[in-house]
Motif scaffolding. Structure first.
Motif, PDB file in Angstrom:
ATOM      1  N   ALA A   1      46.622 -37.741 137.502  1.00  9.32           N
ATOM      2  CA  ALA A   1      45.695 -38.832 137.243  1.00  9.32           C
ATOM      3  C   ALA A   1      45.880 -39.953 138.255  1.00  9.32           C
ATOM      4  O   ALA A   1      47.006 -40.295 138.621  1.00  9.32           O
ATOM      5  N   SER A   2      44.764 -40.506 138.705  1.00 11.50           N
ATOM      6  CA  SER A   2      44.816 -41.616 139.657  1.00 11.50           C
ATOM      7  C   SER A   2      43.525 -42.414 139.561  1.00 11.50           C
ATOM      8  O   SER A   2      42.443 -41.830 139.448  1.00 11.50           O
ATOM      9  N   PRO A   3      43.616 -43.757 139.630  1.00 14.31           N
ATOM     10  CA  PRO A   3      42.404 -44.578 139.600  1.00 14.31           C
ATOM     11  C   PRO A   3      41.643 -44.566 140.917  1.00 14.31           C
ATOM     12  O   PRO A   3      40.627 -45.250 141.053  1.00 14.31           O
ATOM     13  N   ASP A   4      42.129 -43.801 141.873  1.00 14.50           N
ATOM     14  CA  ASP A   4      41.477 -43.731 143.183  1.00 14.50           C
ATOM     15  C   ASP A   4      40.724 -42.426 143.403  1.00 14.50           C
ATOM     16  O   ASP A   4      40.207 -42.189 144.496  1.00 14.50           O
ATOM     17  N   ARG A   5      40.638 -41.589 142.375  1.00 14.02           N
ATOM     18  CA  ARG A   5      39.995 -40.286 142.549  1.00 14.02           C
ATOM     19  C   ARG A   5      38.485 -40.391 142.316  1.00 14.02           C
ATOM     20  O   ARG A   5      37.922 -39.695 141.483  1.00 14.02           O
ATOM     21  N   TRP A   6      37.841 -41.306 143.035  1.00 11.82           N
ATOM     22  CA  TRP A   6      36.399 -41.430 142.895  1.00 11.82           C
ATOM     23  C   TRP A   6      35.766 -41.835 144.212  1.00 11.82           C
ATOM     24  O   TRP A   6      36.388 -42.459 145.065  1.00 11.82           O
ATOM     25  N   ARG A   7      34.516 -41.427 144.351  1.00 18.61           N
ATOM     26  CA  ARG A   7      33.691 -41.804 145.485  1.00 18.61           C
ATOM     27  C   ARG A   7      32.409 -42.426 144.962  1.00 18.61           C
ATOM     28  O   ARG A   7      31.915 -42.044 143.889  1.00 18.61           O
ATOM     29  N   PHE A   8      31.896 -43.357 145.716  1.00 14.75           N
ATOM     30  CA  PHE A   8      30.709 -44.095 145.275  1.00 14.75           C
ATOM     31  C   PHE A   8      29.494 -43.716 146.106  1.00 14.75           C
ATOM     32  O   PHE A   8      29.589 -43.508 147.322  1.00 14.75           O
ATOM     33  N   TYR A   9      28.346 -43.627 145.416  1.00 11.97           N
ATOM     34  CA  TYR A   9      27.065 -43.351 146.056  1.00 11.97           C
ATOM     35  C   TYR A   9      26.016 -44.297 145.481  1.00 11.97           C
ATOM     36  O   TYR A   9      26.046 -44.610 144.281  1.00 11.97           O
ATOM     37  N   SER A  10      25.101 -44.712 146.312  1.00  7.52           N
ATOM     38  CA  SER A  10      23.946 -45.447 145.789  1.00  7.52           C
ATOM     39  C   SER A  10      22.854 -44.495 145.330  1.00  7.52           C
ATOM     40  O   SER A  10      22.022 -44.842 144.494  1.00  7.52           O
ATOM     41  N   ASP A  11      22.863 -43.269 145.871  1.00  4.79           N
ATOM     42  CA  ASP A  11      21.870 -42.253 145.524  1.00  4.79           C
ATOM     43  C   ASP A  11      22.444 -41.335 144.442  1.00  4.79           C
ATOM     44  O   ASP A  11      23.432 -40.632 144.681  1.00  4.79           O
ATOM     45  N   PRO A  12      21.851 -41.303 143.247  1.00  6.97           N
ATOM     46  CA  PRO A  12      22.412 -40.482 142.173  1.00  6.97           C
ATOM     47  C   PRO A  12      22.371 -38.992 142.471  1.00  6.97           C
ATOM     48  O   PRO A  12      23.264 -38.250 142.048  1.00  6.97           O
ATOM     49  N   VAL A  13      21.353 -38.530 143.194  1.00  8.40           N
ATOM     50  CA  VAL A  13      21.279 -37.105 143.508  1.00  8.40           C
ATOM     51  C   VAL A  13      22.433 -36.697 144.418  1.00  8.40           C
ATOM     52  O   VAL A  13      23.074 -35.653 144.222  1.00  8.40           O
ATOM     53  N   ALA A  14      22.733 -37.521 145.410  1.00  7.88           N
ATOM     54  CA  ALA A  14      23.851 -37.215 146.305  1.00  7.88           C
ATOM     55  C   ALA A  14      25.172 -37.147 145.553  1.00  7.88           C
ATOM     56  O   ALA A  14      26.054 -36.357 145.889  1.00  7.88           O
ATOM     57  N   ALA A  15      25.298 -37.949 144.508  1.00  6.21           N
ATOM     58  CA  ALA A  15      26.547 -37.977 143.742  1.00  6.21           C
ATOM     59  C   ALA A  15      26.772 -36.711 142.930  1.00  6.21           C
ATOM     60  O   ALA A  15      27.891 -36.467 142.466  1.00  6.21           O
TER      61      ALA A  15
END
Length: 330
Positions: free
Chosen positions: A68-82
Motif C-alpha cells: 500500500a502507498s498513497p503514491d500509487r495513482w496517476r491523474f488525468y483530466s480525460d476520464p476515458v484516458a484514465a
C-alpha cells in the motif's frame, strides 16, 4: 453472459476526484491497488492529493495491505484516458442524470465488456444510467458512505439489465478490500441507508418545527441515546434485545403496539425558508463556532475509534476476506 472469474482486479479508475472519488482512491491504494483519478476541474489534482494525504493518516491506523502507498495513482483530466487498462471503474461524478449518462456512455464505449462500472450515486436509479452504456449488464451502483475510506458500508444495486455475475463480482470486490457490502434487491430512489436517514431527519425537522425540542436537543436525542447502539446493531436487532429473553417475539406482542400507535402522529413537514433558517440558526448555536473542518476531523476520529472498538468486541470470522487479502472479482 460474461464471466469475471478470470479478471483479478489490480487497477481501479476513480472517475471524479472530489470528496468521494479521492476518498475512494485512498481506500483502494490502502489495499495495495493501483489507481487512476480523472477529473476535469481546474486544480483537481492538487485537491485530490490533499484529500488522499488526509485520508492516509486514518488508513494507516485502520491497517494497510502489503504494498500500500498513497503514491500509487496517476491523474488525468480525460476520464476515458484514465480507464485504459483498468480492471474496475468507480464513478463518482456529480449526482445528475445528464452528467452521468454522458460520462457512462463515453466510458463504456472504451472499456472491455467484463470491466464493471460501479456508480457511487447516492440515490439515482442504475436502470436509467444503464440506458447510456455498452454492455449494460456490467453496470451497478456501488454507493459508499462518507467518508468512503473509513465507513465500511457499500450499497450494491443491480438494475433491470445488470447481470448476476456483475452484482456478485462487485460484492466480492468490495468485501475483499475490507468493506461491508449489502445488496439492495429492488431499485428505489435513495437505495436503503439514505432512505432510513431521510425518514429520521424528516421527523427530526418536524419536532423542531413543532417546538418539541431545539436542534441541539434533537441531535443529542440520537447521539447520546440510540445512536450509540446503532454503531453496533441496527433497528431490528436493537428491538430484538429490547424484548428481553423473549426477543423480537416478545417485543412484537407487548411493545410494538405502543410504537405503531405513534406512527399516525409522525410528521411530514414542509421545509419552508423560515424552517430552514431555524435549522441553520440552531446548528450555529449547537456548533459554537467550530468549523466544518474541525467537526469532520472529530467525526473521523470518533469513527476510527468505534471501528477499532468493534474489532475487539466482534472480530471478523477467519473464513471471511480480511483487509489484507488480495482483492479480486472471482
Amino acid at each position: 453472459m460474461v464471466d469475471t472469474s478470470e479478471r483479478t482486479i489490480r487497477r481501479v479508475a476513480c472517475i471524479g476526484g472530489g470528496t468521494i472519488g479521492a476518498s475512494w482512491a485512498a481506500c483502494f491504494m490502502a489495499r495495495g491497488l493501483d489507481v487512476t483519478i480523472a477529473d476535469p476541474a481546474p486544480g483537481a489534482a492538487d485537491a485530490a492529493r490533499r484529500i488522499i494525504d488526509g485520508a492516509w493518516v486514518a488508513l494507516e491506523r485502520l491497517g494497510l495491505a502489503p504494498g500500500a502507498s498513497p503514491d500509487r495513482w496517476r491523474f488525468y483530466s480525460d476520464p476515458v484516458a484514465a480507464t485504459d487498462g483498468v480492471d474496475f471503474v468507480q464513478e463518482s461524478a456529480p449526482e445528475r442524470y445528464e452528467i452521468k449518462l454522458d460520462l457512462l456512455r463515453r466510458l463504456s464505449a472504451a472499456l472491455e465488456r467484463d470491466v464493471i462500472i460501479a456508480s457511487s450515486s447516492s440515490g439515482l436509479l442504475i436502470s436509467r444510467l444503464q440506458e447510456a452504456c455498452n454492455y449494460p449488464e456490467r453496470c451497478v451502483i456501488g454507493h459508499p458512505f462518507n467518508p468512503p475510506h473509513i465507513v465500511p458500508l457499500v450499497e450494491v444495486v443491480g438494475g433491470l439489465k445488470s447481470a448476476r455475475w456483475a452484482v456478485d463480482a462487485a460484492m466480492n470486490f468490495y468485501r475483499a478490500i475490507g468493506k461491508h457490502p449489502i445488496e439492495i434487491r429492488k431499485e428505489v430512489p435513495g437505495h436503503l441507508a439514505n432512505r432510513l436517514q431521510a425518514a429520521l431527519w424528516r421527523e427530526a425537522i418536524h419536532l423542531v418545527a413543532e417546538g418539541v425540542a431545539t436542534v441541539a436537543d434533537v441531535d443529542a436525542a440520537i447521539s447520546e441515546g440510540p445512536g450509540l447502539r446503532w454503531a453496533l446493531m441496527g433497528p431490528h436487532l436493537t428491538f430484538h434485545l429490547a424484548g428481553g429473553t423473549g426477543g423480537m417475539a416478545h417485543y412484537m406482542e407487548h411493545l410494538a403496539p405502543a410504537m405503531t400507535g405513534w406512527w399516525p402522529h409522525l410528521g411530514s413537514p414542509t421545509l419552508t425558508p423560515e424552517l430552514q433558517r431555524r435549522i441553520i440558526d440552531g446548528l450555529t448555536e449547537e456548533t459554537r463556532g467550530r468549523s466544518v473542518e474541525e467537526l469532520a476531523r472529530r467525526r473521523d476520529e470518533f469513527l476510527i475509534r468505534v471501528l477499532e472498538a468493534r474489532r475487539q468486541v466482534d472480530p471478523p470470522p477467519v473464513d471471511e476476506p480480511g483487509p489484507s487479502d488480495v482483492p479480486s472479482a472471482d
